[in-house]
Design an enzyme around this catalytic site. Structure first.
Site, PDB file in Angstrom:
ATOM      1  CG  PHE A 168      48.759-105.895  28.373  1.00 58.75           C
ATOM      2  CD1 PHE A 168      49.265-105.583  29.425  1.00 58.75           C
ATOM      3  CD2 PHE A 168      48.457-107.226  28.246  1.00 58.75           C
ATOM      4  CE1 PHE A 168      49.311-106.449  30.514  1.00 58.75           C
ATOM      5  CE2 PHE A 168      48.466-108.216  29.255  1.00 58.75           C
ATOM      6  CZ  PHE A 168      48.835-107.576  30.772  1.00 58.75           C
ATOM      7  NE  ARG A 207      40.909-107.499  40.618  1.00 54.46           N
ATOM      8  CZ  ARG A 207      41.762-107.504  39.432  1.00 54.46           C
ATOM      9  NH1 ARG A 207      42.397-106.377  39.318  1.00 54.46           N
ATOM     10  NH2 ARG A 207      41.568-108.335  38.528  1.00 54.46           N
ATOM     11  NE  ARG A 253      39.954-101.680  35.119  1.00 52.88           N
ATOM     12  CZ  ARG A 253      40.062-102.763  35.648  1.00 52.88           C
ATOM     13  NH1 ARG A 253      39.606-104.120  35.713  1.00 52.88           N
ATOM     14  NH2 ARG A 253      41.468-102.695  36.502  1.00 52.88           N
ATOM     15  CG  ASN A 274      42.094-101.379  32.551  1.00 52.98           C
ATOM     16  OD1 ASN A 274      42.656-100.575  33.560  1.00 52.98           O
ATOM     17  ND2 ASN A 274      42.510-102.612  32.500  1.00 52.98           N
ATOM     18  CG  HIS A 298      46.026-100.984  39.234  1.00 52.75           C
ATOM     19  ND1 HIS A 298      46.721-102.044  38.583  1.00 52.75           N
ATOM     20  CD2 HIS A 298      46.639-101.084  40.587  1.00 52.75           C
ATOM     21  CE1 HIS A 298      47.377-102.671  39.699  1.00 52.75           C
ATOM     22  NE2 HIS A 298      47.156-102.155  40.839  1.00 52.75           N
TER      23      HIS A 298
END
Length: 584
Positions: A360, A388, A407, A418, A421
């Site tokens: 990716f 997170r 997300r 996505n 971050h």
């Protein structure tokens, strides 16, 4: 301590907390000398007290010597060599005498003993006091502790402002009504206490207004009845909470039609009896928090407050920026710093170098360098893991099943990456914060016309706001340097007047270091027009110290390039270390 039985009978020896508590529970007037083992009690008074006891022949008069070394309540009396005599009645301190001043001590004994007889007969009210010297020590200690933690409070705790519901409203039974309105405006009350201001407390709290012609009237007003003190918080950063609260309480004197919903428009009687107090700056809020709630930091120290980085990637930034920011705030994160950036391909590759070689990686670099994105520094208890959890899974194929995550909610259809971050460890968070919000330098110029006292005030505010004054100097600018600094304004009508002002007298020039220093300093100084600054940010330096667009007190660089140019122009080729200090 070996002492004769007669002396022991005259002065009780108090050496434990239990003995001290029992002593204060006795009926009558207690005269206790606080002493320490290394110097002992003042023996010169033994015969004086014996004579007084014989003359008075009063069972209500009791004498004691209390060893401060072992008694918690006397902790602040330790480390002092002069005699200190404490007068207690009904478990309350009613007088204090310092020094071996026999006439004063004898007079105080006679006065307080006579007063206690009247109290016990129901003819008078006992007048408890706070030892002014000890109270001052405690206040200074609490304030010193709070000041040492100013940056911790600013960066890691919920923003706090102080509200005081003043005596006249308490007397009118308006407290509950006002508290309910405060809550309706979205404020959370994190601390609350009723306070009866003593004259000393009021004079200390309002010491900044001691030169006001109505100062004594203010002190009488604030000591006339109980006040209710609240520590308030609300979503937003420190400046927003303080400024919003100042707007909500209203001006000292205002016509209701100007701001009819403000608390002062609804409840104030006049400029003196103005109903509600509000902190006017972050440093004031910190000082007032320490004044009224000195243990606030201890109550919160078990929280694991952290900072973390958040990135709103270019595709999501273009479509959902405002919604994402609102959601972040709604989830209890404080946005400590923010900026909009656009990475080059090389910068994106460097930032995600750990993923190089993964399938990716190319898509990730392409997305990260495709346009503007938002970078945020977030603060909250356990911020790293909380962020997170709120983000949800990284993998696109798992996002659609992760309802309730950012997300999932802000996924960009067609993008292989996505939307947001977040670092996964404290070490990664610190590294990424330093990458996007490095310690940087900017120039602060305190313009001619400011008095030395005002310059000192501004410098104090600068340091309290977390800036390091890396270097500074005072000098009268030359025409060439002034023209260089303001070259971008050379087509303005006021250009010549501005240059003449800047060269008219002594100028204080500082280099400031801090994370996000350039943008942060611009926020602190406020709008170039002080009149507009008073509306937009009444606690900004230009609002507080500026007169007009020319005499607006302070200058600050707008861009990194301008800051670097002005530092070199004014200080030459100086270098700074990674902590922001001048390199040796």
């Amino acid at each position: 301590m070996a002492r004769r039985k007669a002396e022991i009978a005259l002065q009780q020896e108090i050496e434990t907390n239990e003995q001290w508590t029992a002593l204060l529970g006795l009926k009558g007037l207690i005269v206790a000398e606080a002493y320490q083992a290394w110097c002992g009690p003042c023996k010169a008074f033994e015969n004086i007290f014996k004579k007084i006891k014989m003359e008075q022949s009063d069972d209500l008069l009791k004498f004691a010597v209390a060893k401060a070394d072992n008694i918690d309540a006397l902790e602040d009396y330790r480390g002092r060599c002069e005699p200190c005599f404490l007068f207690y009645a009904g478990n309350e301190l009613v007088s204090v005498v310092r020094g071996a001043n026999a006439p004063v001590i004898i007079r105080t004994i006679n006065e307080q003993l006579a007063q206690e007889h009247k109290v016990l007969k129901g003819e008078a009210t006992r007048k408890a006091i706070i030892d002014p010297a000890i109270e001052g020590i405690r206040r200074k200690r609490a304030e010193s502790k709070a000041q040492a933690q100013v940056q911790h409070l600013i960066k890691t705790h919920r923003p706090i402002t102080i509200c005081i519901i003043k005596p006249d409203l308490i007397a009118k039974n308006k407290k509950d009504e006002i508290i309910e309105k405060i809550k309706e405006k979205g404020y959370e009350i994190v601390e609350q206490r009723d306070v009866q201001f003593t004259e000393q407390m009021a004079r200390e709290f309002y010491s900044h207004r001691k030169d006001d012609p109505h100062f004594n009237d203010l002190i009488r007003y604030m000591t006339s009845d109980v006040s209710c003190v609240l520590a308030l918080t609300k979503e937003g950063n420190n400046e927003e909470v303080i400024n919003n609260w100042r707007k909500d309480i209203g001006a000292d004197v205002e016509e209701p039609k100007e701001n009819p919903d403000s608390f002062r428009a609804q409840y104030a009687t006049d400029k003196l009896m103005n109903a509600i107090h509000g902190s006017d700056s972050r440093e004031s809020a910190t000082r007032e928090l320490a004044f009224f709630f000195p243990d606030y930091e201890n109550q919160n120290k078990t929280k694991n407050t952290q900072r973390t980085l958040a990135l709103i990637r270019p595709s999501a930034f273009a479509k959902h920026k405002d919604s994402i920011v609102k959601k972040i705030k709604d989830k209890g994160f404080e946005i400590a710093m923010t900026k909009t950036v656009q990475l080059t391909k090389q910068q994106a590759e460097e930032f995600y170098s750990e993923h190089k070689g993964k399938s990716f990686f190319d898509d990730l670099v392409k997305e990260m360098s495709s346009g503007q994105m938002m970078v945020l520094c977030l603060a909250k208890d356990n911020a790293i893991q909380s962020w997170r959890n709120l983000l949800g899974p990284k993998e696109k194929e798992k996002i659609k099943d992760a309802s309730g995550t950012l997300r999932n909610e802000f996924d960009v259809e067609g993008s292989p990456i996505n939307s947001l971050h977040g670092p996964s460890t404290p070490e990664q968070a610190q590294k990424e914060l330093e990458a996007f919000f490095p310690i940087e330098q900017t120039v602060a110029i305190l313009k001619p016309g400011l008095s030395p006292d005002k310059r000192a005030e501004i410098e104090k505010k600068i340091e309290q706001l977390g800036f390091i004054i890396a270097t500074k100097k005072s000098e009268k600018l030359s025409q060439d340097i002034a023209k260089d600094i303001y070259k971008d304004a050379n087509n303005k009508d006021y250009y010549n007047d501005l240059v003449n002002l800047m060269t008219s007298g002594e100028t204080e020039i500082l280099v400031l270091s801090r994370e996000n220093a350039i943008e942060g300093w611009r926020e602190v100084i406020g709008n170039v027009d002080p009149a507009k600054a008073k509306v937009e940010n009444p606690n900004s330096l230009r609002a507080l110290y500026g007169v007009d667009v020319l005499k607006n007190a302070v200058h600050g660089a707008t861009t990194k390039e301008q800051a670097e140019h002005e530092i070199k122009l004014l200080f030459g080729d100086v270098k700074f270390d990674k902590t922001g200090h001048l390199a040796s």
